[in-house]
Write a protein that holds these residues in place. Structure first.
Motif, PDB file in Angstrom:
ATOM      1  N   PHE A  84       0.049  -3.088   6.209  1.00 35.53           N
ATOM      2  CA  PHE A  84       1.015  -2.336   5.414  1.00 35.53           C
ATOM      3  C   PHE A  84       1.698  -3.274   4.412  1.00 35.53           C
ATOM      4  CE2 PHE A  84       0.633  -0.301   9.565  1.00 35.53           C
ATOM      5  CZ  PHE A  84       0.331   1.014   9.216  1.00 35.53           C
ATOM      6  N   PRO A  85       0.964  -3.724   3.395  1.00 33.67           N
ATOM      7  CA  PRO A  85       1.518  -4.705   2.453  1.00 33.67           C
ATOM      8  C   PRO A  85       2.684  -4.167   1.647  1.00 33.67           C
ATOM      9  CG  PRO A  85      -0.585  -3.842   1.656  1.00 33.67           C
ATOM     10  CD  PRO A  85      -0.432  -3.360   3.064  1.00 33.67           C
ATOM     11  N   GLN A  86       2.842  -2.858   1.581  1.00 39.11           N
ATOM     12  CA  GLN A  86       3.931  -2.266   0.823  1.00 39.11           C
ATOM     13  C   GLN A  86       5.255  -2.261   1.580  1.00 39.11           C
ATOM     14  OE1 GLN A  86       1.569  -0.788   2.538  1.00 39.11           O
ATOM     15  NE2 GLN A  86       1.764   1.453   2.619  1.00 39.11           N
ATOM     16  N   LEU A  87       5.253  -2.685   2.830  1.00 40.17           N
ATOM     17  CA  LEU A  87       6.449  -2.654   3.663  1.00 40.17           C
ATOM     18  C   LEU A  87       7.577  -3.494   3.074  1.00 40.17           C
ATOM     19  CD1 LEU A  87       7.991  -2.072   6.347  1.00 40.17           C
ATOM     20  CD2 LEU A  87       6.853  -4.110   7.278  1.00 40.17           C
ATOM     21  N   GLN A  88       8.750  -2.900   3.022  1.00 42.65           N
ATOM     22  CA  GLN A  88       9.973  -3.593   2.645  1.00 42.65           C
ATOM     23  C   GLN A  88      10.979  -3.389   3.775  1.00 42.65           C
ATOM     24  OE1 GLN A  88      10.520  -5.478  -0.118  1.00 42.65           O
ATOM     25  NE2 GLN A  88       8.414  -5.119  -0.822  1.00 42.65           N
ATOM     26  N   ALA A  89      11.569  -4.474   4.251  1.00 41.63           N
ATOM     27  CA  ALA A  89      12.481  -4.366   5.390  1.00 41.63           C
ATOM     28  C   ALA A  89      13.628  -5.358   5.247  1.00 41.63           C
ATOM     29  CB  ALA A  89      11.727  -4.622   6.694  1.00 41.63           C
ATOM     30  N   ARG A  90      14.747  -4.983   5.797  1.00 40.34           N
ATOM     31  CA  ARG A  90      15.911  -5.860   5.886  1.00 40.34           C
ATOM     32  C   ARG A  90      16.482  -5.755   7.293  1.00 40.34           C
ATOM     33  NH1 ARG A  90      18.542  -7.267   0.865  1.00 40.34           N
ATOM     34  NH2 ARG A  90      16.904  -7.330  -0.728  1.00 40.34           N
ATOM     35  N   ALA A  91      16.993  -6.873   7.794  1.00 46.01           N
ATOM     36  CA  ALA A  91      17.600  -6.902   9.121  1.00 46.01           C
ATOM     37  C   ALA A  91      18.973  -7.541   9.036  1.00 46.01           C
ATOM     38  CB  ALA A  91      16.710  -7.678  10.097  1.00 46.01           C
ATOM     39  N   LEU A  92      19.890  -7.056   9.859  1.00 41.27           N
ATOM     40  CA  LEU A  92      21.255  -7.561   9.865  1.00 41.27           C
ATOM     41  C   LEU A  92      21.754  -7.656  11.297  1.00 41.27           C
ATOM     42  CD1 LEU A  92      23.698  -8.219   7.903  1.00 41.27           C
ATOM     43  CD2 LEU A  92      24.452  -5.882   8.354  1.00 41.27           C
ATOM     44  N   PHE A  93      22.282  -8.815  11.652  1.00 47.38           N
ATOM     45  CA  PHE A  93      22.921  -9.003  12.948  1.00 47.38           C
ATOM     46  C   PHE A  93      24.419  -8.817  12.769  1.00 47.38           C
ATOM     47  CE2 PHE A  93      19.014 -11.476  13.197  1.00 47.38           C
ATOM     48  CZ  PHE A  93      18.526 -11.125  14.446  1.00 47.38           C
ATOM     49  N   GLY A 124      11.803  -1.686  -2.104  1.00 51.02           N
ATOM     50  CA  GLY A 124      12.552  -2.930  -2.165  1.00 51.02           C
ATOM     51  C   GLY A 124      13.971  -2.716  -2.649  1.00 51.02           C
ATOM     52  N   ASP A 125      14.116  -1.998  -3.759  1.00 44.86           N
ATOM     53  CA  ASP A 125      15.442  -1.732  -4.314  1.00 44.86           C
ATOM     54  C   ASP A 125      16.258  -0.834  -3.394  1.00 44.86           C
ATOM     55  OD1 ASP A 125      14.850  -3.262  -6.541  1.00 44.86           O
ATOM     56  OD2 ASP A 125      14.282  -1.539  -7.771  1.00 44.86           O
ATOM     57  N   ASP A 126      15.618   0.164  -2.826  1.00 46.59           N
ATOM     58  CA  ASP A 126      16.350   1.134  -2.006  1.00 46.59           C
ATOM     59  C   ASP A 126      16.811   0.532  -0.681  1.00 46.59           C
ATOM     60  OD1 ASP A 126      16.026   2.987  -3.991  1.00 46.59           O
ATOM     61  OD2 ASP A 126      14.354   4.029  -3.033  1.00 46.59           O
ATOM     62  N   VAL A 127      15.976  -0.273  -0.060  1.00 45.16           N
ATOM     63  CA  VAL A 127      16.388  -0.924   1.189  1.00 45.16           C
ATOM     64  C   VAL A 127      17.518  -1.912   0.919  1.00 45.16           C
ATOM     65  CG1 VAL A 127      15.661  -2.465   3.045  1.00 45.16           C
ATOM     66  CG2 VAL A 127      14.179  -0.589   2.345  1.00 45.16           C
ATOM     67  N   ALA A 128      17.443  -2.630  -0.204  1.00 46.06           N
ATOM     68  CA  ALA A 128      18.519  -3.558  -0.563  1.00 46.06           C
ATOM     69  C   ALA A 128      19.821  -2.806  -0.790  1.00 46.06           C
ATOM     70  CB  ALA A 128      18.131  -4.339  -1.814  1.00 46.06           C
ATOM     71  N   ALA A 129      19.754  -1.654  -1.474  1.00 45.74           N
ATOM     72  CA  ALA A 129      20.959  -0.861  -1.719  1.00 45.74           C
ATOM     73  C   ALA A 129      21.536  -0.320  -0.413  1.00 45.74           C
ATOM     74  CB  ALA A 129      20.631   0.293  -2.662  1.00 45.74           C
TER      75      ALA A 129
END
Length: 225
Positions: free
Chosen positions: A15-24, A196-201
């Motif tokens: 899934f090369p299109q995957l965009q993810a962010r994680a926060l502790f 990418g933009d939407d996950v960052a927002a």
């Protein structure tokens, strides 16, 4: 918060299109009332749903394609954000569970992006999104123990416990946020063209909301390599 969150190499390859962010986050409690923030996010969701049904959202369509790729029927196994949107559209509200979960659910509704929240004190070692071997233990919210299918995408810790099945379909009751939860890992994942933009927002909105709701909260960005 020394735990590491990461993706197995095979996930990015498939899934090369995957965009993810994680926060502790540390310093969460069940006494906060983030209703003003939630109401604003719900207004965004209401507007989007007044124009299109959730199945027409590009965020949801991308997850449906991914589920089909994984051999799952998209209308039987829905990503978490689609399930929330569908329930919200039909019932007009969501049950209040915990201020953090209510906040993350409202973010998921507004952005149509799955947001997972894990109690860090219920995770052994590190947490990885990977393909299941099939012998991992998954505890449902009813307390039943299941084993994921071999090759299924799961969130697994070092003790080979599965904290989510079918990727963004269903989290485990084992590491669900409870009244006593203080430390969490929050993960947002998307696959659509503007992911990418939407996950960052979404993550920017989340950080602001956490700091307003729990002023003493300690935050650390997680690596998603």
């Amino acid at each position: 918060m020394s735990i590491q969150f990461y993706y197995a190499v095979g996930i990015h390859q498939r899934f090369p299109q995957l965009q993810a962010r994680a926060l502790f986050a540390e310093g969460i409690n069940a006494n906060a009332v983030p209703s003003t923030i939630i109401n604003g996010l719900m207004a965004v969701a209401n507007h989007r749903l007044s124009v299109f049904g959730e199945s027409e959202f590009p965020e949801i369509q991308a997850w449906r394609r991914a589920f089909s790729t994984m051999g799952l029927k998209p209308t039987q196994y829905r990503c978490a954000s689609e399930a929330l949107l569908r329930r919200y559209r039909k019932e007009g509200s969501l049950p209040k569970l915990h201020p953090l979960i209510d906040l993350c659910n409202s973010l998921s509704l507004a952005y149509a992006i799955p947001v997972a929240v894990f109690d860090l004190d219920r995770i052994e070692g590190n947490l990885c999104v990977c393909f299941a071997h099939g012998d991992e233990a998954y505890e449902s919210f009813s307390g039943e123990i299941e084993n994921p299918e071999q090759g299924e995408v799961i969130f697994a810790d070092d003790a080979r416990r599965a904290h989510a099945r079918r990727w963004t379909n269903r989290q485990s009751g084992w590491s669900a946020v409870q009244k006593q939860t203080e430390r969490v890992l929050i993960v947002a994942e998307a696959l659509h063209d503007d992911a990418g933009d939407d996950v960052a927002a979404l993550m920017f909105s989340l950080v602001e909301a956490l700091r307003l709701t729990w002023p003493e909260v300690k935050l650390r960005k997680g690596s998603v390599a």
